[in-house]
Design an enzyme around this catalytic site. Structure first.
Site, PDB file in Angstrom:
ATOM      1  CD  GLU A  34      -5.263   1.520  32.792  1.00  0.00           C
ATOM      2  OE1 GLU A  34      -5.764   0.641  33.527  1.00  0.00           O
ATOM      3  OE2 GLU A  34      -4.923   2.635  33.209  1.00  0.00           O
ATOM      4  CG  ASP A  37      -7.017  -6.463  34.150  1.00  0.00           C
ATOM      5  OD1 ASP A  37      -7.067  -6.405  32.898  1.00  0.00           O
ATOM      6  OD2 ASP A  37      -7.930  -6.019  34.883  1.00  0.00           O
ATOM      7  CG  LEU A 126     -12.335   7.942  37.876  1.00  0.00           C
ATOM      8  CD1 LEU A 126     -12.708   9.283  38.522  1.00  0.00           C
ATOM      9  CD2 LEU A 126     -10.814   7.837  37.753  1.00  0.00           C
ATOM     10  CB  SER A 127     -13.172   1.339  39.583  1.00  0.00           C
ATOM     11  OG  SER A 127     -12.328   0.782  38.658  1.00  0.00           O
ATOM     12  CG  ASP A 173     -11.628  -1.963  37.504  1.00  0.00           C
ATOM     13  OD1 ASP A 173     -10.482  -1.544  37.256  1.00  0.00           O
ATOM     14  OD2 ASP A 173     -12.529  -2.027  36.643  1.00  0.00           O
TER      15      ASP A 173
HETATM   16  C1  GLA Z   1     -11.267  -1.703  32.973  1.00  0.00           C
HETATM   17  C2  GLA Z   1     -11.420  -3.155  33.430  1.00  0.00           C
HETATM   18  C3  GLA Z   1     -10.134  -3.639  34.085  1.00  0.00           C
HETATM   19  C4  GLA Z   1      -8.904  -3.356  33.216  1.00  0.00           C
HETATM   20  C5  GLA Z   1      -8.915  -1.905  32.728  1.00  0.00           C
HETATM   21  C6  GLA Z   1      -7.808  -1.625  31.751  1.00  0.00           C
HETATM   22  O1  GLA Z   1     -11.146  -0.863  34.076  1.00  0.00           O
HETATM   23  O2  GLA Z   1     -12.485  -3.268  34.334  1.00  0.00           O
HETATM   24  O3  GLA Z   1     -10.233  -5.012  34.377  1.00  0.00           O
HETATM   25  O4  GLA Z   1      -8.835  -4.271  32.147  1.00  0.00           O
HETATM   26  O5  GLA Z   1     -10.150  -1.573  32.114  1.00  0.00           O
HETATM   27  O6  GLA Z   1      -6.577  -1.722  32.383  1.00  0.00           O
END
Ligand code: GLA
Length: 382
Positions: A34, A37, A126-127, A173
């Site tokens: 986490e 990226d 959860l994107s 994501d």
């Molecule tokens: C969000 C961002 C990702 C990543 C996470 C943390 O989901 O969209 O790009 O940085 O936080 O890992």
């Protein structure tokens, strides 16, 4: 831009929806890795069975319209060459940003109706946003620009989110939504773009991945996420590297004089090492229970060093671990959202109930739990 009135709701002309096909893209949970990226580091997401679908119908004119069953208000419409219009606001910027990014890269698109529907919990970390972007991206690619490869597709969806929506997120994501495959976690290296499918079948070991959405609002557009990024960039500059990923020795961060930057950098450096540890265990076919302590260590690091956890997330993690989970941690950007807990399949209901009870005692909003199975990435479904 115009908003469709009552005569023009998405439901109203549903017979027309998706004449040219239907595509779906999943949300994700990250097993580990986490806030790595945008530091050029490692990640290990799985795709959720929850998806957003995009039904496409080509139009005879130069208009693009989007609708979502999860949003009120019917169609949002704009001329396909007029997507820079600042009056396009809210949820429609996610799908329209993708259309605009195709155009900006020189891919000509005809007018289209894009009807969205989905069941990725929104605001749960959860994107759901990446699922919207990737469903639209894969649909437009397959129909109108089949030469585009999956890597560019990720880049299109990610650029739309950064530049058009204005969220300075990394590639986690969108990469998960496009590249994940069923039964696998996706090992990603943000620096080189290398990726590897790592077998992830918890059921075979009588285990389950319990996801608990704390139901506490999660919003990345706020300044905290961007501030973490800036702090990481400052730490990297002070340590004389381009990206924090280049640092592998955790004691190297002690050279940073600012204690806040030291904590932020320590999280990133130790988190990258934790991803490698988990990947090694899973790739070697070890008992997945062995990754539990590493998941919990990641939570402590996100809570204490990166400072992106919340009382609700910490409480859910503590209860899960105190009542039988092998490990648990918050997932996604933080400041709300969900946790994952690695639990015996037979213990899912009991641990979820313990968390419900604990939330009631703390007078938190009731959480929502489900079991996540590593599912497929974006694809055509109809
Ligand atoms: C969000 C961002 C990702 C990543 C996470 C943390 O989901 O969209 O790009 O940085 O936080 O890992």
């Amino acid at each position: 831009m115009t908003k469709g009135g009552s005569a023009e709701t998405a439901k109203g002309d549903s017979a027309e929806l998706g004449r040219d096909g239907v595509w779906a893209a999943p949300g994700r949970v990250n097993i580990i890795g986490e806030h790595t990226d945008y530091n050029g580091g490692y990640m290990l997401p799985i795709a959720l069975p929850h998806t957003v679908s995009c039904a496409v119908t080509r139009r005879a004119d130069e208009t693009v319209r989007v609708s979502s069953r999860q949003q009120d208000g019917g169609w949002v419409a704009a001329p396909i060459d007029g997507l820079d219009d600042a009056s396009i606001t809210g949820w429609a910027r996610y799908p329209l940003g993708v259309v605009r990014e195709f155009q900006r890269r020189g891919y000509r698109l005809p007018g289209v109706d894009l009807a969205l529907d989905g069941n990725v919990p929104a605001g749960a970390g959860l994107s759901s946003s990446a699922a919207v972007e990737c469903a639209v991206a894969v649909a437009l690619r397959d129909l109108f620009a089949p030469g585009i490869g999956d890597d560019e597709l990720v880049d299109i969806a990610h650029t739309a989110e950064n530049d058009y929506v204005g969220v300075p997120s990394g590639i986690l994501d969108q990469s998960a939504s496009i590249h994940c495959t069923a039964g696998h976690a996706l090992f990603l290296d943000a620096n080189t773009g290398a990726r590897e499918q790592v077998p992830f079948d918890l059921a075979a070991s009588e285990l389950a991945l319990l996801v608990v959405d704390t139901n506490a609002p999660h919003q990345l557009v706020g300044g905290e996420y961007a501030e973490r990024r800036t702090q990481c960039e400052r730490a990297a500059a002070e340590l004389g590297v381009k990206l924090l990923r280049e640092i592998t020795d955790p004691s190297a961060v002690d050279r940073l004089s600012d204690p806040v930057l030291r904590r932020r950098a320590r999280h990133v450096v130790t988190e990258n090492a934790r991803v490698l540890e988990v990947v090694q265990l899973l790739s070697a076919g070890s008992d997945p229970r062995l990754i539990g302590p590493t998941l919990s260590a990641a939570h402590a690091s996100l809570r204490d060093d990166f400072e992106v956890s919340t009382e609700e997330l910490d409480t859910a993690v503590e209860i899960a671990c105190a009542t039988g989970a092998y490990g648990a941690r918050m997932v996604g950007g933080g400041f709300g959202g969900s946790i994952i807990a690695l639990v015996d399949a037979a213990a899912v209901a009991g641990i979820a109930a313990n968390i419900d009870d604990g939330f009631l005692r703390h007078a938190f909003a009731p959480p929502r739990s489900f079991v996540a199975i590593a599912s497929a990435g974006a694809q055509r479904i109809g």
